[in-house]
Scaffold this motif. Structure first.
Motif, PDB file in Angstrom:
ATOM      1  N   SER B  30       0.776  -1.138  -0.002  1.00 44.15           N
ATOM      2  CA  SER B  30       0.009   0.168   0.103  1.00 44.15           C
ATOM      3  C   SER B  30       1.018   1.490  -0.009  1.00 44.15           C
ATOM      4  O   SER B  30       0.190   2.261  -0.080  1.00 44.15           O
ATOM      5  CB  SER B  30      -1.066   0.050   1.275  1.00 44.15           C
ATOM      6  N   GLY B  31       2.045   1.038   0.099  1.00 41.51           N
ATOM      7  CA  GLY B  31       3.034   2.209   0.106  1.00 41.51           C
ATOM      8  C   GLY B  31       2.928   2.726   1.537  1.00 41.51           C
ATOM      9  O   GLY B  31       2.234   2.334   2.416  1.00 41.51           O
ATOM     10  N   PHE B  32       3.809   3.924   1.799  1.00 42.89           N
ATOM     11  CA  PHE B  32       3.853   4.563   3.066  1.00 42.89           C
ATOM     12  C   PHE B  32       2.677   5.278   3.393  1.00 42.89           C
ATOM     13  O   PHE B  32       1.682   5.149   4.403  1.00 42.89           O
ATOM     14  CB  PHE B  32       4.919   5.645   3.068  1.00 42.89           C
ATOM     15  N   ILE B 116      15.815  -2.859  -5.802  1.00 38.01           N
ATOM     16  CA  ILE B 116      15.530  -2.947  -7.482  1.00 38.01           C
ATOM     17  C   ILE B 116      15.022  -4.159  -7.697  1.00 38.01           C
ATOM     18  O   ILE B 116      14.683  -4.464  -8.931  1.00 38.01           O
ATOM     19  CB  ILE B 116      17.101  -3.101  -7.871  1.00 38.01           C
ATOM     20  N   GLU B 117      14.712  -4.891  -6.764  1.00 39.39           N
ATOM     21  CA  GLU B 117      13.677  -5.865  -7.159  1.00 39.39           C
ATOM     22  C   GLU B 117      12.462  -5.794  -7.547  1.00 39.39           C
ATOM     23  O   GLU B 117      12.016  -4.635  -7.212  1.00 39.39           O
ATOM     24  CB  GLU B 117      13.612  -6.887  -5.855  1.00 39.39           C
ATOM     25  N   ASP B 121       9.993  -0.665  -6.088  1.00 40.29           N
ATOM     26  CA  ASP B 121       9.308   0.592  -6.420  1.00 40.29           C
ATOM     27  C   ASP B 121       8.395   1.429  -5.247  1.00 40.29           C
ATOM     28  O   ASP B 121       8.558   2.415  -5.229  1.00 40.29           O
ATOM     29  CB  ASP B 121       8.671   0.760  -7.700  1.00 40.29           C
ATOM     30  N   ALA B 122       7.755   0.536  -4.694  1.00 43.37           N
ATOM     31  CA  ALA B 122       6.809   1.047  -3.627  1.00 43.37           C
ATOM     32  C   ALA B 122       7.772   1.494  -2.356  1.00 43.37           C
ATOM     33  O   ALA B 122       7.506   2.288  -1.713  1.00 43.37           O
ATOM     34  CB  ALA B 122       5.947  -0.038  -3.271  1.00 43.37           C
ATOM     35  N   GLY B 126       7.170   5.036  -2.005  1.00 48.69           N
ATOM     36  CA  GLY B 126       5.932   5.055  -1.083  1.00 48.69           C
ATOM     37  C   GLY B 126       6.770   5.354   0.284  1.00 48.69           C
ATOM     38  O   GLY B 126       6.014   5.289   1.265  1.00 48.69           O
ATOM     39  N   GLY B 127       8.097   5.198   0.446  1.00 45.38           N
ATOM     40  CA  GLY B 127       8.453   5.189   1.781  1.00 45.38           C
ATOM     41  C   GLY B 127       9.786   5.900   1.785  1.00 45.38           C
ATOM     42  O   GLY B 127       9.943   7.188   2.417  1.00 45.38           O
ATOM     43  N   PHE B 128      10.922   5.432   1.390  1.00 46.90           N
ATOM     44  CA  PHE B 128      12.294   6.222   1.348  1.00 46.90           C
ATOM     45  C   PHE B 128      12.550   7.581   0.723  1.00 46.90           C
ATOM     46  O   PHE B 128      12.955   8.397   1.588  1.00 46.90           O
ATOM     47  CB  PHE B 128      13.597   5.339   0.678  1.00 46.90           C
ATOM     48  N   LEU B 129      11.519   7.942  -0.133  1.00 48.48           N
ATOM     49  CA  LEU B 129      11.303   9.115  -0.713  1.00 48.48           C
ATOM     50  C   LEU B 129      10.922  10.078   0.282  1.00 48.48           C
ATOM     51  O   LEU B 129      11.436  11.008   0.764  1.00 48.48           O
ATOM     52  CB  LEU B 129      10.728   9.058  -2.080  1.00 48.48           C
ATOM     53  N   PRO B 130       9.551   9.772   0.578  1.00 45.57           N
ATOM     54  CA  PRO B 130       8.869  10.694   1.526  1.00 45.57           C
ATOM     55  C   PRO B 130       9.582  10.779   2.918  1.00 45.57           C
ATOM     56  O   PRO B 130       9.303  11.569   3.751  1.00 45.57           O
ATOM     57  CB  PRO B 130       7.663  10.416   1.592  1.00 45.57           C
ATOM     58  N   VAL B 131       9.941   9.670   3.565  1.00 45.91           N
ATOM     59  CA  VAL B 131      10.336   9.575   4.808  1.00 45.91           C
ATOM     60  C   VAL B 131      11.777  10.047   5.144  1.00 45.91           C
ATOM     61  O   VAL B 131      12.209  10.600   5.990  1.00 45.91           O
ATOM     62  CB  VAL B 131      10.308   8.172   5.401  1.00 45.91           C
ATOM     63  N   VAL B 132      12.558   9.601   4.124  1.00 42.61           N
ATOM     64  CA  VAL B 132      14.201   9.963   4.371  1.00 42.61           C
ATOM     65  C   VAL B 132      14.669  11.186   3.351  1.00 42.61           C
ATOM     66  O   VAL B 132      15.047  12.167   3.931  1.00 42.61           O
ATOM     67  CB  VAL B 132      14.918   8.767   4.224  1.00 42.61           C
ATOM     68  N   LEU B 133      14.344  11.087   2.263  1.00 40.84           N
ATOM     69  CA  LEU B 133      14.818  11.946   1.296  1.00 40.84           C
ATOM     70  C   LEU B 133      14.232  13.375   1.012  1.00 40.84           C
ATOM     71  O   LEU B 133      14.820  14.583   1.154  1.00 40.84           O
ATOM     72  CB  LEU B 133      14.819  11.246  -0.271  1.00 40.84           C
ATOM     73  N   VAL B 134      12.966  13.461   1.023  1.00 43.47           N
ATOM     74  CA  VAL B 134      12.094  14.614   0.890  1.00 43.47           C
ATOM     75  C   VAL B 134      12.401  15.582   2.155  1.00 43.47           C
ATOM     76  O   VAL B 134      12.702  16.722   1.948  1.00 43.47           O
ATOM     77  CB  VAL B 134      10.782  14.747   0.480  1.00 43.47           C
TER      78      VAL B 134
END
Lengths: 196, 196
Positions: B30-32, B116-117, B121-122, B126-134
């Motif tokens: 379901s993504g973050f 990469i598996e 992508d989720a 759905g997680g690393f981008l909004p929780v850590v990077l942004v």
């Protein structure tokens, strides 16, 4: 349809498959430099001349073993080789052209995943780099192609992962011109700029 | 040692593992944004308060589910957050510091491979981008952190793949200062330069 009706030139599918399987195992274990046509032929139980007959040179056999939907050397030779000025843009346009084709993408994704799996380092360092990337750098006439093409790869692989593997929305949303405006200066710097 | 002697705060290992397994499945499916503490708790058969008690916020639960040897938010907050000038260099030094530690690398490699598996992508979008990077981009005060941090990721992931996954010799051979001289200008351009 029997093997005979397919014609001798294509060879028996079983023999071709056995040669490719032997080649993949050898390239993965011994790298490109440590693999010989003779060794592959021995593993597959065929005469070395048959390997040459079916697949051509060792470079050709390596590319065949990658099972790509296009020969990257042909794409690069047609669309990228030329003056180093503009090479970053040409490389990006060729890359996006191939990767944005939905018919080609599954096999390309499979190759990227194989590169990143355990053992993929031999596939990259022992094969893709010397057979595909370094010859491209040499054809572009750059100095130190071995080093510069690894820098190029470090940006190109990141773009591929973000756009096609994890499908990061801002990178997916970029059209080709925006991708070129964003990344071609980076690639041109790696190809022709000063090296630290 | 029984669960009781380990103390209530750490919780039963089985319960913690069940919550983490449920969290990983939910985040992947379901993504973050689409995952709730309540839903994870329901899947694990525990009270939502227990999830909060063991893992803190939903962000914390996501990071715990990544099973990383370090909390990337803590590393970034301590070593990278600051003025946008010099942020590329600070980010590279923090990244190399963590990745060059042989005790940490296996778990980091496992995370990259999971990204990469299929399904990764989720985990990223759905997680690393909004929780850590942004949040890092926001803490650096950049405009359009969502877009700029994806550009940063497209270079950083490429460096990680070349240096640590496929171990390309020219990238492996670079010391930290050379890596900074090579890549910090690229990252600074993505963080603070004009966007096409």
């Amino acid at each position: 349809m029997t093997a005979a009706t397919r014609g001798r030139r294509r060879g028996s599918p079983d023999t071709r498959a056995a040669i490719l399987a032997a080649a993949r195992a050898r390239f993965a274990e011994s790298g490109f430099a440590g693999t010989t046509i003779r060794g592959v032929a021995g593993d597959a139980g065929v005469d070395p001349a048959l390997v040459h007959h079916y697949f051509g040179s060792k470079d050709d056999l390596f590319v065949a073993a990658l099972e790509l939907p296009v020969d990257p050397r042909a794409v690069l030779a047609e669309q990228v080789v030329g003056p180093v000025e503009g090479a970053g843009e040409r490389l990006l346009r060729a890359l996006i052209g191939v990767w944005d084709d939905p018919a080609l993408r599954p096999a390309l994704l499979a190759m990227v995943r194989r590169l990143i799996e355990p053992g993929g380092d031999a596939l990259f360092r022992g094969g893709f780099l010397p057979v595909v990337l370094v010859p491209l750098g040499a054809a572009l006439g750059v100095d130190r192609p071995e080093r510069r093409m690894q820098l190029v790869a470090s940006q190109v692989i990141g773009v591929i992962v973000l756009r096609y593997v994890v499908r990061a929305d801002a990178i997916v949303a970029m059209d080709v011109d925006t991708l070129v405006a964003t990344y071609a200066p980076v690639l041109d710097g790696f190809l022709a700029g000063p090296l630290p």
